[in-house]
Design a protein around this motif. Structure first.
Motif, mmCIF file in Angstrom:
data_model
loop_
_atom_site.group_PDB
_atom_site.id
_atom_site.type_symbol
_atom_site.label_atom_id
_atom_site.label_comp_id
_atom_site.label_asym_id
_atom_site.label_seq_id
_atom_site.Cartn_x
_atom_site.Cartn_y
_atom_site.Cartn_z
ATOM 1 N N ASP A 163 0.868 -1.172 -0.225
ATOM 2 C CA ASP A 163 -0.191 -0.014 0.067
ATOM 3 C C ASP A 163 0.807 1.178 -0.122
ATOM 4 N N PHE A 164 1.865 1.294 0.750
ATOM 5 C CA PHE A 164 2.918 2.303 0.698
ATOM 6 C C PHE A 164 3.703 2.558 -0.621
ATOM 7 N N SER A 180 3.165 5.676 -3.444
ATOM 8 C CA SER A 180 4.375 6.326 -3.852
ATOM 9 C C SER A 180 4.187 6.454 -5.322
ATOM 10 N N LEU A 204 -1.824 5.672 1.633
ATOM 11 C CA LEU A 204 -1.003 5.832 2.850
ATOM 12 C C LEU A 204 -1.759 5.515 4.124
ATOM 13 N N ALA A 234 -1.700 1.746 4.727
ATOM 14 C CA ALA A 234 -0.348 1.514 5.131
ATOM 15 C C ALA A 234 -0.232 1.614 6.297
ATOM 16 N N LEU A 235 -0.814 3.074 6.790
ATOM 17 C CA LEU A 235 -0.235 3.415 8.204
ATOM 18 C C LEU A 235 -1.246 2.293 9.261
ATOM 19 N N CYS A 262 4.931 6.608 6.667
ATOM 20 C CA CYS A 262 3.481 7.042 6.150
ATOM 21 C C CYS A 262 3.348 8.333 6.702
ATOM 22 N N ARG A 263 3.323 8.798 7.676
ATOM 23 C CA ARG A 263 2.936 10.020 8.391
ATOM 24 C C ARG A 263 4.027 11.038 7.598
ATOM 25 N N TRP A 271 5.151 11.052 4.590
ATOM 26 C CA TRP A 271 4.381 11.427 3.435
ATOM 27 C C TRP A 271 3.037 11.972 3.544
ATOM 28 N N MET A 272 2.319 11.540 4.350
ATOM 29 C CA MET A 272 1.004 12.225 4.525
ATOM 30 C C MET A 272 1.211 13.778 5.021
#
Length: 953
Positions: free
Chosen positions: A739-740, A744, A759, A762-763, A778-779, A781-782
């Motif tokens: 998912d991550f 991307s 994301l 994924a988190l 994840c955080r 990129w969020m």
């Protein structure tokens, strides 16, 4: 050695001087190159002018095989600064996949000018122009200003300098010898002593001085020079002078006339040709193949090997896998040469090398001796006696001996006549590398045009021309193998109601393809089985295991992985498959190890054997995939340092021998590029085999590379395979990782909403399994996505949470991206100093990671702050430095962004021509990447350049 230049020496074009201290000069005088790393790197590039110098070689030169963690980045920065200094000199440093190449005219470098004059002197001497040769060597020596590379104090450079110094001494000694020939001994009597003082143990210099003195009538001084030299040599090294110098001393004592210049010897008398030989005709060749086609180049080369210049004959060996057409090619060549080159006859024997009972050399000699007229009762029983009689009978004849289907060198060796009048043509599936003087020729499958032409000859032009596309598909399905082509052609000829698409459809199932390739006595499987039966148990098992491998080419380490053996035995077993032509060697990898490929039909046969092996299964495939996982992970580590921002699982790793890995990954970019197709195939196989852990980890590793190089289709293909595998197995960590990676990919494609959802999933997954590092990623990129949609408060909170996560996981080198975003947000508010503070911390983190691209991204952001705060020159320089850091192996997205930044910096400085150049390159890249937002942004600035220019006026 003289440092004066003669008036006739043209040195005006020299820009780089290595013969002394390093000097770089342009039209405006000397160009300053700082001492230390820049001078050392420039020297290394000049020593290999117009050739690629690897980054590893530069690192070794700078740090003597003990580079710091940031060595690669420091080299890239050094190259960037050299480029700016060398620009006015028309010398360009190109970035290549494995290193850097300095492009310049060799005549602008004194070292290469020196070597050119030495070469010209050699040619003049060879042509008898002794005086010209001497003058050229003197001019070459005049280029020297002192010891080569003086002042560059590293082990590697000192070694090269010593070799260059030896070149000078060799050239000098050659010039002195020429001057002695020219009668200049009186001049040399005053010149050589100073040279001998600089090189007190050079025997050749001592000899030249002795000869010059002797020819000047100073015999006693010549002998004194010898005695002084001998004393120095004994004291320094404990050695006596060499034989040449001792012989010269004796000649001086005896006043030998040979010490005068020698005259040229008369040419040797021409060799008389042997008398003609009586003829006797023998014809044993089988009938030629009527539809033989192609092989023109190979046929000509084999004929040339058999009939050499001057009339002597040779040995040629035609090699190839089962069904490739070795026997047909050999007979075709034999008929071509029979009448003119081997008029005394042709002996032929099928040696049955791949059958169950190959003929012995003694049996074959018995047949040949009877054919040569020896009565049966007169043929000796002993093999050696038969061979002697055979060679004697052929010694005066021009006969071609054709040995078909040989099994070994031992079978062939007694059958090779002596004397050079007879040719020997051998065919074999084995390599037969031990036949002295033989030339080997490997047959490849037919070219597509020739394969279609063969089909046309057998089934008729009308059927082929009715569907030429089907004809090409058909020859492709059988791998353009002549035996397989003849079988399908014969089947079509026997069934005129079949069309080409009919047989194509029957061959489309790979698992039944060998069943279809049967007609009468012709069977591809039978032909393959003869080679397979010749293998021992270990070789046969490896053959089947390699058949389970799904990859276009097979690296040498694959055998070790399949057998779980890191020794040399697996590679030796692979070579037995190559020797029997069941596997083809198609090249070498980055470590110099062989790379193999199955013919398509042989692969199907190997897969059948592998599936029949009860010991073959998932574990072998797991080690095969684990080998790729280990190598991909190691390649990424070498490129990105500790900046590989991906979660790691528990997939099995299988590591090839360390020395091999070190050589293989010398250029990790190039390795990844070369193996991209193989890695995708392994990902698909791992997914189908249920190896979900190895599959998702391999995808995570591969996608980091694919993203940076812009291979987004490969990125998507790999994700699709792995996502299905992890979801089918319920692998929560693997699902989160995919998912991550999917997020991307969507960010790169501009699918922001989809990326946010990915994301979030994924988190949740990483949090469920306690994967703190993955959750922090994840955080991070969020936060980036929140910033893009204008929610700066959420972005700040997510950055701080991500920073805390990285810190708790002990990943200080991973915090740079979050710090960059905090710096950007401060700069957006006009808080430039606060922004710079965050960015300086980010740069330290990026440098800690050892990833040049991370450093480039941070420098890009610092340059942006410089641009916004009016520090235009600083912005331009930082944009340039960032661009240099991603030059190897290339980053189209980064180059487009930095080109846009450089264009704006040059506009701000009023440098509109440079601005246009960078903006147009940025536009080209965005168009190639299909990024319309980037295209519009650049076009807007480009369109405004004339307005900006007028305002500047």
């Amino acid at each position: 050695m003289s440092s004066e230049r003669t008036a006739g020496s043209d040195v005006s074009g020299i820009r780089f001087r290595l013969l002394g201290t390093l000097e770089v000069g342009g039209a405006d005088g000397l160009v300053h190159v700082p001492l230390g790393r820049q001078q050392t790197v420039l020297t290394a590039l000049l020593l290999d002018l117009n050739r690629v110098v690897s980054i590893e070689a530069l690192m070794d030169t700078l740090w003597s095989h003990d580079p710091p963690e940031t060595a690669r980045t420091q080299v890239q920065i050094c190259i960037s600064r050299l480029r700016r200094r060398l620009g006015p000199l028309r010398a360009v440093i190109d970035t290549r996949s494995s290193g850097y190449l300095l492009r310049a005219d060799p005549e602008t470098v004194d070292l290469y000018l020196f070597r050119a004059r030495v070469r010209r002197a050699g040619a003049a001497e060879k042509a008898g122009r002794t005086e010209e040769a001497s003058d050229l060597l003197r001019e070459a020596d005049d280029l020297w200003r002192g010891p080569a590379l003086d002042g560059i104090d590293t082990d590697a450079v000192r070694t090269r300098a010593a070799r260059i110094g030896a070149e000078r001494t060799d050239a000098l000694e050659r010039r002195l010898a020429l001057d002695l020939e020219l009668g200049r001994h009186a001049r040399l009597v005053t010149e050589i002593p100073a040279l001998l003082e600089e090189n007190p143990l050079r025997e050749r210099l001592c000899a030249h001085l002795m000869l010059a003195l002797y020819r000047s009538g100073r015999k006693g001084e010549a002998l004194e020079v010898y005695r002084a030299f001998r004393a120095r040599l004994v004291e320094a090294l404990g050695l006596e002078p060499g034989e040449e110098l001792r012989t010269l001393e004796r000649a001086v004592l005896a006043q030998d006339p040979a010490l005068e210049p020698r005259e040229r010897a008369a040419p040797a008398a021409p060799r008389e040709e042997p008398p003609p030989i009586d003829q006797r005709l023998l014809f044993q060749l089988p009938g030629p193949t009527p539809d033989f086609i192609g092989r023109e180049d190979t046929e000509a080369a084999v004929a040339q090997a058999l009939v050499r210049a001057g009339g002597s004959s040779g040995v040629a060996v035609i090699l190839g896998p089962p069904g490739i057409g070795k026997s047909a090619a050999a007979v075709h060549v034999a008929y071509r040469l029979a009448r003119e080159s081997f008029p005394d006859g042709q002996l032929y024997c099928d040696l049955r090398g791949t059958g169950g009972s190959p003929l012995s050399p003694s049996q074959v000699l018995g047949r040949f001796l009877r054919a040569l007229g020896v009565p049966g009762q007169a043929i000796p029983d002993d093999l050696d006696e038969r061979a002697v009689m055979y060679r004697g009978l052929l010694a005066s004849r021009r006969v071609l001996v054709v040995l078909d289907d040989a099994s070994s060198e031992a079978q062939v060796a007694p059958l090779i006549p002596g004397g050079g009048t007879c040719g020997v043509l051998v065919t074999s599936r084995a390599r037969l590398t031990g036949i002295p003087g033989a030339r080997r020729f490997d047959l490849d499958p037919l070219a597509e045009d020739h394969a279609v032409a063969l089909l046309r000859r057998v089934v008729g032009a009308a059927r082929v021309e009715a569907d030429p596309g089907a004809a090409r598909r058909l020859v492709g399905m059988v791998g353009r193998l002549p035996l397989a082509l003849r079988i399908v052609a014969a089947r079509l000829a026997a069934k005129p109601h079949w069309t080409l698409p009919t047989i194509v459809e029957r061959l489309s199932d790979e698992r039944r393809r060998l069943d279809e390739l049967v007609h009468g006595d012709m069977k591809v499987r039978t032909s393959l089985s003869l080679s397979h039966q010749a293998l021992d148990g270990a070789g046969a098992r490896l053959f089947g295991l390699l058949g389970l491998v799904e990859a276009p080419v097979i690296p040498v380490w694959a055998a070790g992985a399949l057998l779980d053996d890191r020794g040399t035995a697996p590679a030796d077993l692979v070579e037995t498959l190559v020797d029997t032509h069941l596997l083809g060697a198609v090249g070498v990898d980055g470590a110099g190890g062989p790379v193999y490929r199955f013919h398509d039909l042989v692969r199907e046969y190997a897969r059948e054997k592998g599936e029949q092996d009860p010991s073959a299964g998932t574990e072998q495939v797991r080690r095969w995939a684990g080998g790729w996982l280990f190598l991909t992970e190691e390649a990424n580590r070498r490129v990105f340092g500790v900046n590989l921002l991906r979660a790691v699982g528990s997939g099995a790793r299988w590591s090839p021998p360390p020395d091999y890995v070190e050589r293989l990954l010398t250029d990790p970019h190039q390795w990844m590029e070369r193996e991209r197709v193989n890695i995708l195939a392994v990902i698909r196989q791992a997914a189908r085999a249920g190896l979900d852990e190895e599959c998702w980890e391999l995808v995570s590793q591969f996608c980091v590379y694919a993203e940076r190089r812009g291979f987004f289709d490969d990125f998507a293909e790999a994700l699709e395979s792995a996502t299905e595998a992890v979801r089918a197995s319920g692998n929560v960590r693997g699902i989160a990782a995919m998912d991550f990676s999917s997020a991307s990919l969507m960010i790169n494609r501009g699918e922001i909403h989809g990326a946010e959802r990915g994301l979030a999933r994924a988190l949740a997954g990483f949090s469920e399994v306690g994967e703190g590092f993955g959750a922090a990623l994840c955080r991070e990129w969020m936060a980036e996505l929140a910033y893009w949609r204008g929610d700066t408060e959420a972005a700040r909170e997510l950055c701080e949470t991500a920073l805390a996560g990285f810190t708790s996981e002990g990943r200080a080198s991973a915090v740079w991206r979050s710090l960059v975003l905090l710096g950007r947000m401060s700069a957006d508010r006009g808080e430039y100093e606060d922004g710079r503070a965050h960015l300086v911390r980010a740069l330290a983190s990026a440098e800690m990671s050892g990833d040049p691209r991370a450093c480039s991204q941070v420098l890009h952001q610092i340059a942006g702050v410089d641009l916004a705060s009016g520090a235009y020159s600083d912005a331009r320089d930082r944009f340039h430095e960032a661009l240099e850091l991603i030059a190897d192996p290339g980053d189209p997205v980064g180059e487009a962004l930095l080109g846009f930044g450089l264009g704006r910096a040059h506009i701000a400085l009023g440098e509109t021509d440079s601005a246009r150049e960078f903006l147009e390159r940025s536009l080209e890249l965005w168009e190639h990447l299909g990024d319309q937002e980037g295209v519009s942004q650049v076009k807007g600035v480009l369109d405004d350049i004339p307005v900006v220019a007028r305002r500047a006026v």
